[in-house]
Design a protein around this motif. Structure first.
Motif, mmCIF file in Angstrom:
data_model
loop_
_atom_site.group_PDB
_atom_site.id
_atom_site.type_symbol
_atom_site.label_atom_id
_atom_site.label_comp_id
_atom_site.label_asym_id
_atom_site.label_seq_id
_atom_site.Cartn_x
_atom_site.Cartn_y
_atom_site.Cartn_z
ATOM 1 N N ILE B 44 -37.536 10.381 6.388
ATOM 2 C CA ILE B 44 -37.938 9.142 7.751
ATOM 3 C C ILE B 44 -37.033 7.951 6.968
ATOM 4 C CG2 ILE B 44 -40.003 8.480 8.026
ATOM 5 C CD1 ILE B 44 -41.649 11.243 6.620
ATOM 6 N N ILE B 45 -37.224 7.410 6.085
ATOM 7 C CA ILE B 45 -36.778 6.135 5.669
ATOM 8 C C ILE B 45 -34.909 6.124 6.246
ATOM 9 C CG2 ILE B 45 -36.480 4.162 4.418
ATOM 10 C CD1 ILE B 45 -38.311 5.122 2.352
ATOM 11 N N PHE B 46 -34.316 7.256 6.059
ATOM 12 C CA PHE B 46 -33.014 7.075 6.821
ATOM 13 C C PHE B 46 -32.426 7.564 8.035
ATOM 14 C CE2 PHE B 46 -29.941 10.368 8.043
ATOM 15 C CZ PHE B 46 -28.676 8.737 7.765
ATOM 16 N N GLY B 47 -33.535 7.781 8.400
ATOM 17 C CA GLY B 47 -33.722 8.258 9.449
ATOM 18 C C GLY B 47 -34.367 6.896 10.656
ATOM 19 N N SER B 48 -35.452 5.983 10.715
ATOM 20 C CA SER B 48 -35.900 4.430 10.907
ATOM 21 C C SER B 48 -34.601 3.552 10.374
ATOM 22 C CB SER B 48 -37.589 4.417 9.994
ATOM 23 O OG SER B 48 -36.765 4.800 8.726
ATOM 24 N N LEU B 49 -33.743 3.868 9.628
ATOM 25 C CA LEU B 49 -33.044 2.796 9.427
ATOM 26 C C LEU B 49 -32.146 3.205 10.106
ATOM 27 C CD1 LEU B 49 -33.324 1.530 5.386
ATOM 28 C CD2 LEU B 49 -34.611 0.200 8.074
#
Lengths: 107, 252
Positions: B44-49
């Motif tokens: 999720i963090i990869f996708g949001s950054l």
């Protein structure tokens, strides 16, 4: 377009790391010296990423003071990882300490 | 043979133990679930950054779908945000993902009799997490002929979860304001700490970690994160040398 080259390049090198040993399975003897060297790759790469991220969170200067929440979170994660040997618990404890410390610093 | 019809009889107790394609596949899926729970925030963090670092929406999905290697995808974002050229990012990806060759080498004795139509997808889906559960299944002393279905179940479930979490980060994660200023990049750091700790059981591994960490600090100002590659190679060298001094000639 650079993005296309970047993604295809990353995809190709990654597959060329994962596949050749499977493809040649049984036909080539993997040199033992190389197999032994490969064992050190994961901790070496991961540590080389972790240490500057934690000690130089702004990307320029060392920050070893208590105001560095990355350092506090990392120390908690190392302690929990060392004693509990549980990945999920290490992540949760480290993140909790990191965010908790930031809130404390603002008070 | 007095009762030839009994030849194929199996007591119910043993029947339960016989692995089928379906049981292997579902056990693979089940066994990787704890590791997937750890990978969910990571994805999720990869996708949001990703979009803030300079990737497009489609590019982010394509990277997760085609590269499928979390640590290198995160590092690519960092390098991209710092304006690094794509050949340099590809070279860094190579060094960071080299550890998968160790996993593949370890699995060779177990997969060598499979055809290429198995080997290609299983190699593509080989991750830290899939390796961790699959090697345990292969080392169990039963002669199930369907262990590759266990591998497939675990690896495929990991893959689908990574795609889903990337999409979730791109959509829902984007809507949360200032997510990048929360220091969520620390999630990656803390995951890596959790992954390094189990290695610290022998002296050469300590040498690797101490040297890699120190060299990474000393070479930090080198352009294009070259310091990362230099530090990783120094750490690998330190481990091999320590091993050599403690155990003698490598390969014995």
């Amino acid at each position: 377009m650079n993005e296309v080259y970047l993604i295809l390049g990353m995809a190709v090198v990654t597959f060329l790391i994962r596949y050749p040993m499977f493809a040649l399975a049984g036909r080539v003897e993997f040199p033992k010296v190389l197999a032994r060297a490969l064992r050190y790759v994961p901790p070496a790469v991961l540590t080389a990423i972790i240490v500057p991220a934690v000690l130089m969170p702004k990307g320029t200067t060392l920050n070893l003071s208590y105001t560095n929440a990355y350092l506090v979170g990392a120390l908690v994660a190392v302690a929990v990882g060392w004693f509990k040997r549980n990945l999920l618990l290490t992540i949760v404890a480290g993140m909790t300490a990191f965010f908790g410390w930031q809130i404390l610093l603002r008070m | 043979m007095k009762y030839p019809y009994l030849k194929n009889y199996q007591p119910a107790k043993d029947m339960a133990k016989i692995a089928t394609i379906k049981s292997e596949f579902t056990n693979g899926v089940k066994d990787i679930i704890p590791l997937i729970i750890g990978a969910i925030p990571f994805g999720i963090i990869f996708g949001s950054l990703a979009m803030g670092s300079g990737l497009s929406f489609i590019g982010t999905l394509a990277m997760s779908a085609l590269v499928f290697a979390g640590a290198s995808q995160f590092i690519a974002l960092t390098l991209l945000a710092a304006g690094t050229s794509w050949p340099m990012i590809v070279l860094t990806t190579f060094v960071v993902n080299l550890r998968h060759m160790l996993y593949a080498t370890t699995l060779v004795p177990h997969i060598k009799n499979l055809g290429q139509r198995w080997k290609i997808p299983l190699a593509f889906w080989l991750t830290d997490e899939a390796f961790a559960v699959v090697i345990i299944r292969y080392q169990q002393q039963d002669d199930s002929p369907y262990k590759q279905w266990y591998f497939l179940g675990a690896a495929l479930f990991m893959y689908l979860n990574w795609q889903f979490c990337t999409l979730l980060g791109l959509t829902v994660g984007q809507m949360i304001p200032n997510m990048t200023t929360w220091g969520l990049d620390f999630a990656m750091v803390v995951t890596f700490i959790g992954m390094v700790m189990p290695y610290l059981t022998e002296k050469p591994m300590w040498a690797t970690v101490v040297v890699a960490g120190s060299v990474a600090l000393l070479t930090f100002s080198l352009p294009h994160k070259l310091g990362l590659i230099v530090a990783a190679l120094a750490g690998i060298g330190a481990g091999i040398l320590t091993d050599y001094f403690l155990e003698g000639v490598p390969g014995k």
